[in-house]
Design an enzyme around this catalytic site. Structure first.
Site, PDB file in Angstrom:
ATOM      1  N   LYS A  17      27.251  -2.248  36.798  1.00 37.05           N
ATOM      2  CA  LYS A  17      27.225  -2.196  35.330  1.00 37.05           C
ATOM      3  C   LYS A  17      26.949  -3.606  34.841  1.00 37.05           C
ATOM      4  O   LYS A  17      27.227  -4.586  35.554  1.00 37.05           O
ATOM      5  CB  LYS A  17      28.603  -1.731  34.806  1.00 37.05           C
ATOM      6  CG  LYS A  17      28.575  -1.176  33.421  1.00 37.05           C
ATOM      7  CD  LYS A  17      28.189   0.297  33.389  1.00 37.05           C
ATOM      8  CE  LYS A  17      28.092   0.830  31.987  1.00 37.05           C
ATOM      9  NZ  LYS A  17      27.751   2.253  31.980  1.00 37.05           N
ATOM     10  N   LEU A  51      28.641  17.674  17.600  1.00 39.57           N
ATOM     11  CA  LEU A  51      27.350  18.370  17.662  1.00 39.57           C
ATOM     12  C   LEU A  51      26.226  17.345  17.684  1.00 39.57           C
ATOM     13  O   LEU A  51      25.272  17.423  16.914  1.00 39.57           O
ATOM     14  CB  LEU A  51      27.207  19.298  16.449  1.00 39.57           C
ATOM     15  CG  LEU A  51      28.228  20.437  16.393  1.00 39.57           C
ATOM     16  CD1 LEU A  51      28.241  21.082  15.024  1.00 39.57           C
ATOM     17  CD2 LEU A  51      27.930  21.477  17.476  1.00 39.57           C
ATOM     18  N   GLY A  52      26.367  16.361  18.542  1.00 40.20           N
ATOM     19  CA  GLY A  52      25.340  15.328  18.683  1.00 40.20           C
ATOM     20  C   GLY A  52      24.282  15.794  19.663  1.00 40.20           C
ATOM     21  O   GLY A  52      24.018  16.987  19.813  1.00 40.20           O
ATOM     22  N   ILE A  81      32.011  15.281  12.405  1.00 38.30           N
ATOM     23  CA  ILE A  81      32.294  14.519  11.186  1.00 38.30           C
ATOM     24  C   ILE A  81      31.015  14.303  10.371  1.00 38.30           C
ATOM     25  O   ILE A  81      31.060  13.841   9.241  1.00 38.30           O
ATOM     26  CB  ILE A  81      32.966  13.162  11.511  1.00 38.30           C
ATOM     27  CG1 ILE A  81      32.168  12.427  12.592  1.00 38.30           C
ATOM     28  CG2 ILE A  81      34.407  13.357  11.950  1.00 38.30           C
ATOM     29  CD1 ILE A  81      32.644  11.004  12.816  1.00 38.30           C
ATOM     30  N   ALA A 105      32.253  14.598  21.964  1.00 36.96           N
ATOM     31  CA  ALA A 105      32.172  13.539  20.941  1.00 36.96           C
ATOM     32  C   ALA A 105      32.591  12.198  21.544  1.00 36.96           C
ATOM     33  O   ALA A 105      31.743  11.386  21.906  1.00 36.96           O
ATOM     34  CB  ALA A 105      33.031  13.895  19.736  1.00 36.96           C
TER      35      ALA A 105
HETATM   36  P1  NAD Z   1      26.014  11.553  20.064  1.00 36.86           P
HETATM   37  O1  NAD Z   1      26.397  10.247  19.486  1.00 36.86           O
HETATM   38  O2  NAD Z   1      24.620  12.038  19.924  1.00 36.86           O
HETATM   39  O3  NAD Z   1      26.976  12.716  19.487  1.00 36.86           O
HETATM   40  C1  NAD Z   1      28.341  12.568  19.243  1.00 36.86           C
HETATM   41  C2  NAD Z   1      28.690  13.484  18.076  1.00 36.86           C
HETATM   42  O4  NAD Z   1      30.095  13.485  17.914  1.00 36.86           O
HETATM   43  C3  NAD Z   1      28.072  13.020  16.759  1.00 36.86           C
HETATM   44  O5  NAD Z   1      27.408  14.098  16.129  1.00 36.86           O
HETATM   45  C4  NAD Z   1      29.282  12.542  15.962  1.00 36.86           C
HETATM   46  O6  NAD Z   1      29.123  12.737  14.552  1.00 36.86           O
HETATM   47  C5  NAD Z   1      30.380  13.433  16.536  1.00 36.86           C
HETATM   48  N1  NAD Z   1      31.741  12.919  16.334  1.00 36.86           N
HETATM   49  C6  NAD Z   1      32.173  11.636  16.407  1.00 36.86           C
HETATM   50  N2  NAD Z   1      33.498  11.581  16.158  1.00 36.86           N
HETATM   51  C7  NAD Z   1      33.900  12.842  15.936  1.00 36.86           C
HETATM   52  C8  NAD Z   1      35.165  13.443  15.629  1.00 36.86           C
HETATM   53  N3  NAD Z   1      36.265  12.712  15.479  1.00 36.86           N
HETATM   54  N4  NAD Z   1      35.229  14.789  15.503  1.00 36.86           N
HETATM   55  C9  NAD Z   1      34.111  15.527  15.616  1.00 36.86           C
HETATM   56  N5  NAD Z   1      32.887  15.026  15.891  1.00 36.86           N
HETATM   57  C10 NAD Z   1      32.790  13.700  16.054  1.00 36.86           C
HETATM   58  O7  NAD Z   1      26.438  11.466  21.599  1.00 36.86           O
HETATM   59  P2  NAD Z   1      25.942  12.387  22.791  1.00 36.86           P
HETATM   60  O8  NAD Z   1      24.806  11.739  23.476  1.00 36.86           O
HETATM   61  O9  NAD Z   1      25.822  13.800  22.324  1.00 36.86           O
HETATM   62  O10 NAD Z   1      27.187  12.268  23.782  1.00 36.86           O
HETATM   63  C11 NAD Z   1      28.392  12.945  23.539  1.00 36.86           C
HETATM   64  C12 NAD Z   1      29.448  12.488  24.535  1.00 36.86           C
HETATM   65  O11 NAD Z   1      28.977  12.735  25.870  1.00 36.86           O
HETATM   66  C13 NAD Z   1      29.763  10.986  24.480  1.00 36.86           C
HETATM   67  O12 NAD Z   1      31.120  10.802  24.798  1.00 36.86           O
HETATM   68  C14 NAD Z   1      28.886  10.410  25.580  1.00 36.86           C
HETATM   69  O13 NAD Z   1      29.422   9.210  26.087  1.00 36.86           O
HETATM   70  C15 NAD Z   1      28.957  11.515  26.603  1.00 36.86           C
HETATM   71  N6  NAD Z   1      27.795  11.505  27.526  1.00 36.86           N
HETATM   72  C16 NAD Z   1      26.538  11.646  27.029  1.00 36.86           C
HETATM   73  C17 NAD Z   1      25.467  11.631  27.916  1.00 36.86           C
HETATM   74  C18 NAD Z   1      24.041  11.784  27.416  1.00 36.86           C
HETATM   75  O14 NAD Z   1      23.155  11.976  28.242  1.00 36.86           O
HETATM   76  N7  NAD Z   1      23.786  11.722  26.127  1.00 36.86           N
HETATM   77  C19 NAD Z   1      25.675  11.486  29.295  1.00 36.86           C
HETATM   78  C20 NAD Z   1      27.000  11.370  29.772  1.00 36.86           C
HETATM   79  C21 NAD Z   1      28.057  11.391  28.860  1.00 36.86           C
END
Ligand code: NAD
Length: 379
Positions: free
Chosen positions: A89, A190-191, A213, A252
């Protein structure tokens, strides 16, 4: 005096963590303001792989502590995902909103290049694919860049697919049938990942509670459900923990399984993409005590890592999805082993990773693994 003693303990902890790493490199480039640390934890399985995080750490010690913790975590993630990479990392000390420049990422690329393939990196919190397009001018040891630059693009696609395999494996274990239909899922976030998972669940005939949120995400999922002739139940973010669902799907942020939330959960399982869902290790046992099955997050969310690792063989979405499918069997094996050994699923997952590392340590010799990464060997 108390504070001094506390600092001293922290320093010893950090020193111990450094000693558990193969290599830790401090990178300074005064011309661009780059201050970075690259940590290579373990290259038993192959060159170290791990994203580069940019964050305004208050002290160098904080940055060091973070990079050491994250790089050790990558060793387990890579072992679990069955990719031929080890754990590493990097962190850049600075505010991503105001301290970044193309020159800084070129300088960082030069430091990465100096490791001559012992460390591959890409985006993480605070860095973007565009930053690494600049680093790419100085080194080839970069992945996760845009498709136009030879990368494999959006990693949330395989990550979401991995969560779906995780949910199917969970249903198979709990109900003897891996169908997603007619069960109720509570999706938090819902990201990029959570939206795709929700869409797949809706298509599969599942019932959904969702929360986010961000109101635009809520509108988008309502729109999607309408298109499919379906409905979703939207709840406030603090209410998602106590809905009447079968599975809680955290997509999230981390730390959502904690002393406050565990007692509210009515679900039979927790399966989601969010990193570090357990606020403390002991929460795995708390879930077990309450009869809630926990899918270790680093097993379920490995799809993105699988894609990034696979990129070195040339981008191929079909192959990535095929490899991601292994999450189903891997998770099922962990559930069964945890049950047999009367341990938490986190312990069973950690043991599985350790087993792979030990097997490789016994199989490899030092020359092969450091001088000739597999993909350079002409068969
Ligand atoms: P993102 O930022 O696109 O989506 C996160 C969503 O969570 C957003 O829509 C945000 O508004 C919502 N959110 C934040 N705080 C909240 C709360 N208190 N209550 C409800 N909703 C809330 O992120 P992502 O890429 O969809 O990733 C989601 C999770 O998965 C993260 O923890 C990330 O580290 C993990 N992850 C993602 C990947 C990837 O390929 N994108 C890979 C491994 C792990």
């Amino acid at each position: 005096m108390k504070q001094l003693e506390k600092n001293r303990t922290m320093e010893l902890d950090t020193f111990q963590k450094i000693a558990e790493h193969e290599q830790v490199m401090f990178c300074n480039d005064p011309k661009t303001g780059l201050q970075a640390i690259i940590a290579i934890h373990d290259t038993t399985l192959g060159p170290a792989l791990g994203g580069t995080r940019m964050y305004p750490y208050a002290t160098v010690d904080d940055a060091l502590e973070d990079v050491l913790r994250l790089s050790a975590g990558m060793t387990s993630k890579c072992a679990a995902a069955d990719v031929d990479f080890g754990g590493g990392k990097a962190v850049i000390i600075g505010d991503p909103k105001k301290d970044k420049s193309p020159a800084m990422f070129r300088a960082f690329g030069q430091f990465v290049d100096s490791l001559n393939g012992r460390f591959y990196t890409g985006t993480d919190m605070g860095t973007t694919m565009d930053d690494f397009v600049h680093a790419l001018k100085e080194t080839n040891f970069v992945n996760g860049v845009p498709e136009a630059f030879g990368g494999s693009g959006d990693s949330s696609v395989p990550t979401a697919q991995g969560v779906i395999y995780g949910l199917e494996a969970t249903n198979q274990y709990l109900y003897g049938n891996d169908s997603l239909a007619e069960k109720t899922y509570a999706v938090q976030g819902l990201g990029k990942v959570g939206f795709k998972v929700s869409e797949h669940l809706l298509k599969s005939g599942a019932n959904l509670y969702v929360t986010d949120i961000n109101t635009a995400s809520i509108e988008a999922i309502n729109e999607k459900a309408k298109e499919m002739g379906s409905i979703v139940n939207v709840v406030d973010s603090e209410d998602i923990y106590n809905v009447d669902a079968d599975v809680f799907v955290p997509c999230a942020m981390g730390g959502v399984i904690n002393d406050q939330t565990i007692s509210q959960l009515k679900v039979k399982a927790v399966v989601g993409s969010a990193n570090n869902q357990l606020q403390a290790d002991s929460h795995a046992q708390d879930l077990l005590d309450r009869g809630i099955l926990f899918a270790p997050d680093y097993i379920v969310n490995a799809g993105g890592l699988i894609q990034v690792a696979d990129e070195l063989y040339g981008p191929n979405h079909e192959r990535v999805l095929l490899k991601t499918k292994a999450i189903y069997d891997s998770l099922l094996e962990i559930y069964e082993q945890a049950n047999l050994d009367c341990v938490t699923t986190v312990e069973a997952a950690n043991q599985k990773c350790q087993k792979r590392l030990t097997e490789e340590q016994n199989r490899n010799n030092f020359f092969v693994r450091t001088r000739r990464p597999k993909w350079n060997i002409k068969e």
